[in-house]
Design a protein around this motif. Sequence first.
Motif, PDB file in Angstrom:
ATOM      1  N   TYR A  74       0.806  -1.218   0.000  1.00  0.00           N
ATOM      2  CA  TYR A  74       0.000   0.000   0.000  1.00  0.00           C
ATOM      3  C   TYR A  74       0.846   1.278   0.000  1.00  0.00           C
ATOM      4  CZ  TYR A  74       0.825   0.711   5.013  1.00  0.00           C
ATOM      5  OH  TYR A  74       1.402   0.937   6.235  1.00  0.00           O
ATOM      6  N   ASP A  75       2.137   1.170   0.302  1.00  0.00           N
ATOM      7  CA  ASP A  75       2.982   2.362   0.320  1.00  0.00           C
ATOM      8  C   ASP A  75       4.436   1.944   0.207  1.00  0.00           C
ATOM      9  OD1 ASP A  75       3.792   5.002   0.517  1.00  0.00           O
ATOM     10  OD2 ASP A  75       3.627   5.094   2.706  1.00  0.00           O
ATOM     11  N   MET A  76       5.286   2.892  -0.188  1.00  0.00           N
ATOM     12  CA  MET A  76       6.720   2.662  -0.146  1.00  0.00           C
ATOM     13  C   MET A  76       7.389   3.938   0.323  1.00  0.00           C
ATOM     14  SD  MET A  76       7.891   2.734  -4.090  1.00  0.00           S
ATOM     15  CE  MET A  76       7.824   4.282  -4.998  1.00  0.00           C
ATOM     16  N   VAL A  77       8.492   3.753   1.023  1.00  0.00           N
ATOM     17  CA  VAL A  77       9.240   4.874   1.575  1.00  0.00           C
ATOM     18  C   VAL A  77      10.635   4.832   0.972  1.00  0.00           C
ATOM     19  CG1 VAL A  77      10.076   6.003   3.662  1.00  0.00           C
ATOM     20  CG2 VAL A  77       7.909   4.733   3.715  1.00  0.00           C
ATOM     21  N   ALA A  78      10.927   5.752   0.056  1.00  0.00           N
ATOM     22  CA  ALA A  78      12.210   5.793  -0.641  1.00  0.00           C
ATOM     23  C   ALA A  78      13.081   6.871  -0.014  1.00  0.00           C
ATOM     24  CB  ALA A  78      12.002   6.078  -2.131  1.00  0.00           C
ATOM     25  N   GLU A  79      14.204   6.439   0.563  1.00  0.00           N
ATOM     26  CA  GLU A  79      15.121   7.381   1.224  1.00  0.00           C
ATOM     27  C   GLU A  79      14.372   8.281   2.208  1.00  0.00           C
ATOM     28  OE1 GLU A  79      18.647   7.653   0.894  1.00  0.00           O
ATOM     29  OE2 GLU A  79      18.244   5.661   0.129  1.00  0.00           O
ATOM     30  N   GLY A  80      13.466   7.679   2.962  1.00  0.00           N
ATOM     31  CA  GLY A  80      12.729   8.407   3.984  1.00  0.00           C
ATOM     32  C   GLY A  80      11.501   9.148   3.491  1.00  0.00           C
ATOM     33  N   ILE A  81      11.224   9.107   2.181  1.00  0.00           N
ATOM     34  CA  ILE A  81      10.072   9.813   1.617  1.00  0.00           C
ATOM     35  C   ILE A  81       8.945   8.824   1.345  1.00  0.00           C
ATOM     36  CG2 ILE A  81       9.226  11.249  -0.274  1.00  0.00           C
ATOM     37  CD1 ILE A  81      12.097  12.180  -0.721  1.00  0.00           C
ATOM     38  N   SER A  82       7.817   9.004   2.023  1.00  0.00           N
ATOM     39  CA  SER A  82       6.655   8.149   1.835  1.00  0.00           C
ATOM     40  C   SER A  82       5.868   8.606   0.622  1.00  0.00           C
ATOM     41  CB  SER A  82       5.754   8.193   3.071  1.00  0.00           C
ATOM     42  OG  SER A  82       4.467   7.690   2.773  1.00  0.00           O
ATOM     43  N   LEU A  83       5.609   7.669  -0.277  1.00  0.00           N
ATOM     44  CA  LEU A  83       4.813   7.981  -1.473  1.00  0.00           C
ATOM     45  C   LEU A  83       3.438   8.509  -1.092  1.00  0.00           C
ATOM     46  CD1 LEU A  83       4.193   7.834  -4.534  1.00  0.00           C
ATOM     47  CD2 LEU A  83       3.534   5.454  -4.165  1.00  0.00           C
ATOM     48  N   LEU A  84       2.757   7.810  -0.190  1.00  0.00           N
ATOM     49  CA  LEU A  84       1.397   8.218   0.164  1.00  0.00           C
ATOM     50  C   LEU A  84       1.383   9.535   0.923  1.00  0.00           C
ATOM     51  CD1 LEU A  84      -0.475   4.935   1.113  1.00  0.00           C
ATOM     52  CD2 LEU A  84      -0.470   6.199  -1.039  1.00  0.00           C
ATOM     53  N   ASP A  85       2.360   9.745   1.808  1.00  0.00           N
ATOM     54  CA  ASP A  85       2.407  11.013   2.538  1.00  0.00           C
ATOM     55  C   ASP A  85       2.607  12.186   1.579  1.00  0.00           C
ATOM     56  OD1 ASP A  85       2.031   9.756   4.912  1.00  0.00           O
ATOM     57  OD2 ASP A  85       4.114   9.908   5.605  1.00  0.00           O
ATOM     58  N   SER A  86       3.463  11.993   0.572  1.00  0.00           N
ATOM     59  CA  SER A  86       3.721  13.084  -0.368  1.00  0.00           C
ATOM     60  C   SER A  86       2.493  13.356  -1.232  1.00  0.00           C
ATOM     61  CB  SER A  86       4.928  12.760  -1.256  1.00  0.00           C
ATOM     62  OG  SER A  86       4.685  11.629  -2.070  1.00  0.00           O
ATOM     63  N   LYS A  87       1.786  12.304  -1.659  1.00  0.00           N
ATOM     64  CA  LYS A  87       0.584  12.499  -2.463  1.00  0.00           C
ATOM     65  C   LYS A  87      -0.532  13.134  -1.646  1.00  0.00           C
ATOM     66  CE  LYS A  87       2.644  10.691  -5.927  1.00  0.00           C
ATOM     67  NZ  LYS A  87       3.374  11.613  -6.818  1.00  0.00           N
ATOM     68  N   ARG A  88      -0.636  12.723  -0.388  1.00  0.00           N
ATOM     69  CA  ARG A  88      -1.675  13.294   0.473  1.00  0.00           C
ATOM     70  C   ARG A  88      -1.414  14.777   0.708  1.00  0.00           C
ATOM     71  NH1 ARG A  88      -2.583   9.981   5.691  1.00  0.00           N
ATOM     72  NH2 ARG A  88      -0.375  10.468   5.944  1.00  0.00           N
ATOM     73  N   ALA A  89      -0.147  15.134   0.900  1.00  0.00           N
ATOM     74  CA  ALA A  89       0.201  16.537   1.121  1.00  0.00           C
ATOM     75  C   ALA A  89      -0.128  17.379  -0.101  1.00  0.00           C
ATOM     76  CB  ALA A  89       1.681  16.657   1.460  1.00  0.00           C
ATOM     77  N   GLU A  90       0.087  16.817  -1.288  1.00  0.00           N
ATOM     78  CA  GLU A  90      -0.154  17.564  -2.519  1.00  0.00           C
ATOM     79  C   GLU A  90      -1.635  17.637  -2.881  1.00  0.00           C
ATOM     80  OE1 GLU A  90       2.278  15.435  -5.243  1.00  0.00           O
ATOM     81  OE2 GLU A  90       4.150  16.152  -4.380  1.00  0.00           O
ATOM     82  N   LEU A  91      -2.393  16.593  -2.513  1.00  0.00           N
ATOM     83  CA  LEU A  91      -3.795  16.524  -2.923  1.00  0.00           C
ATOM     84  C   LEU A  91      -4.779  17.096  -1.912  1.00  0.00           C
ATOM     85  CD1 LEU A  91      -4.234  13.041  -4.658  1.00  0.00           C
ATOM     86  CD2 LEU A  91      -4.468  15.298  -5.687  1.00  0.00           C
ATOM     87  N   SER A  92      -4.384  17.145  -0.655  1.00  0.00           N
ATOM     88  CA  SER A  92      -5.348  17.507   0.382  1.00  0.00           C
ATOM     89  C   SER A  92      -5.997  18.860   0.140  1.00  0.00           C
ATOM     90  CB  SER A  92      -4.672  17.480   1.761  1.00  0.00           C
ATOM     91  OG  SER A  92      -3.562  18.369   1.794  1.00  0.00           O
ATOM     92  N   ASN A  93      -5.194  19.875  -0.204  1.00  0.00           N
ATOM     93  CA  ASN A  93      -5.776  21.199  -0.450  1.00  0.00           C
ATOM     94  C   ASN A  93      -6.684  21.194  -1.675  1.00  0.00           C
ATOM     95  OD1 ASN A  93      -4.659  22.496   1.745  1.00  0.00           O
ATOM     96  ND2 ASN A  93      -2.791  23.083   0.660  1.00  0.00           N
ATOM     97  N   LEU A  94      -6.266  20.500  -2.726  1.00  0.00           N
ATOM     98  CA  LEU A  94      -7.108  20.408  -3.923  1.00  0.00           C
ATOM     99  C   LEU A  94      -8.447  19.771  -3.611  1.00  0.00           C
ATOM    100  CD1 LEU A  94      -4.730  19.308  -6.858  1.00  0.00           C
ATOM    101  CD2 LEU A  94      -6.045  21.423  -6.685  1.00  0.00           C
ATOM    102  N   ILE A  95      -8.417  18.713  -2.807  1.00  0.00           N
ATOM    103  CA  ILE A  95      -9.667  18.030  -2.461  1.00  0.00           C
ATOM    104  C   ILE A  95     -10.565  18.933  -1.628  1.00  0.00           C
ATOM    105  CG2 ILE A  95     -10.641  16.118  -1.133  1.00  0.00           C
ATOM    106  CD1 ILE A  95      -8.224  14.444  -1.978  1.00  0.00           C
ATOM    107  N   ARG A  96      -9.960  19.641  -0.648  1.00  0.00           N
ATOM    108  CA  ARG A  96     -10.764  20.532   0.193  1.00  0.00           C
ATOM    109  C   ARG A  96     -11.338  21.697  -0.603  1.00  0.00           C
ATOM    110  NH1 ARG A  96      -6.927  19.225   4.394  1.00  0.00           N
ATOM    111  NH2 ARG A  96      -5.493  20.822   3.641  1.00  0.00           N
ATOM    112  N   GLN A  97     -10.556  22.213  -1.555  1.00  0.00           N
ATOM    113  CA  GLN A  97     -10.994  23.384  -2.322  1.00  0.00           C
ATOM    114  C   GLN A  97     -11.941  23.034  -3.472  1.00  0.00           C
ATOM    115  OE1 GLN A  97      -7.312  25.193  -3.563  1.00  0.00           O
ATOM    116  NE2 GLN A  97      -6.663  25.659  -1.470  1.00  0.00           N
ATOM    117  N   GLN A  98     -11.662  21.914  -4.153  1.00  0.00           N
ATOM    118  CA  GLN A  98     -12.410  21.603  -5.368  1.00  0.00           C
ATOM    119  C   GLN A  98     -13.291  20.362  -5.257  1.00  0.00           C
ATOM    120  OE1 GLN A  98     -10.076  21.911  -9.002  1.00  0.00           O
ATOM    121  NE2 GLN A  98      -8.510  23.117  -7.964  1.00  0.00           N
ATOM    122  N   GLY A  99     -13.091  19.578  -4.208  1.00  0.00           N
ATOM    123  CA  GLY A  99     -13.922  18.400  -4.007  1.00  0.00           C
ATOM    124  C   GLY A  99     -13.326  17.147  -4.644  1.00  0.00           C
TER     125      GLY A  99
END
Length: 224
Positions: free
Chosen positions: A179-204
């Motif tokens: 369900y996730d991978m962490v490359a050199e300390g960077i979580s794929l899902l955490d990075s996607k959630r950080a990038e998408l969260s505002n878009l989802i809140r603003q645009q649905g």
Amino acid sequence: MKYISGSALLLIALATTPLAALGNESGNKNAAQQVEQYTDPFKMMEIVADKTFQRIARDQELIAKDKEHLRVIVNEELVPYVDSRYAALTVIGRSVNLRELPREEFDNFVVAFEDYMVASYAGALTYYRDQKVIIQPARPPENQSIMTIKTRVIDPGKPDITIDFKLRRNRGSEHWLVYDMVAEGISLLDSKRAELSNLIRQQGVARVTELLLEKAKEPIKVPE
């Protein structure tokens, strides 16, 4: 430890590909496809990695003619072993009230998120240069549904890259999915959630679903 031919860069590319630039056990559309199930997560990682990169090597002529063939390989060799539904749920996180989100709207988001990730994997696979991946053996924890399998990527002349794969199994199931991978300390899902969260809140969710589908339809290309 097990050595596997594979591409390190595809994993790093997935962890850093931005989404913000866009203005059942698994939710993947291949769920009906007959796939092997593994109760040993380490064995699953070994076999899936081997099959994927052997397939890439075998299909080089097809890939040279049309990079879109990489999308086929990802769908057939990788997607059946990824828990797309749980990953999508994690990405949405607390951006919306899931109790109020219509089931159909969430299901559509799962499909769009998976399509986007398939395109990302396919693009990253263009980096394939036969690097070596060491998968460190791991035993599933007793009475727990989450575990980590650690890997190390060896590329001669370059520093090793550490990548942790996060796996889970549903309650009552013996089969593990990534369900996730962490490359050199960077979580794929955490990075996607950080990038998408505002878009989802603003645009649905529905609008972000449309944006993901549009992005997924773009031709396969080498990530920048």
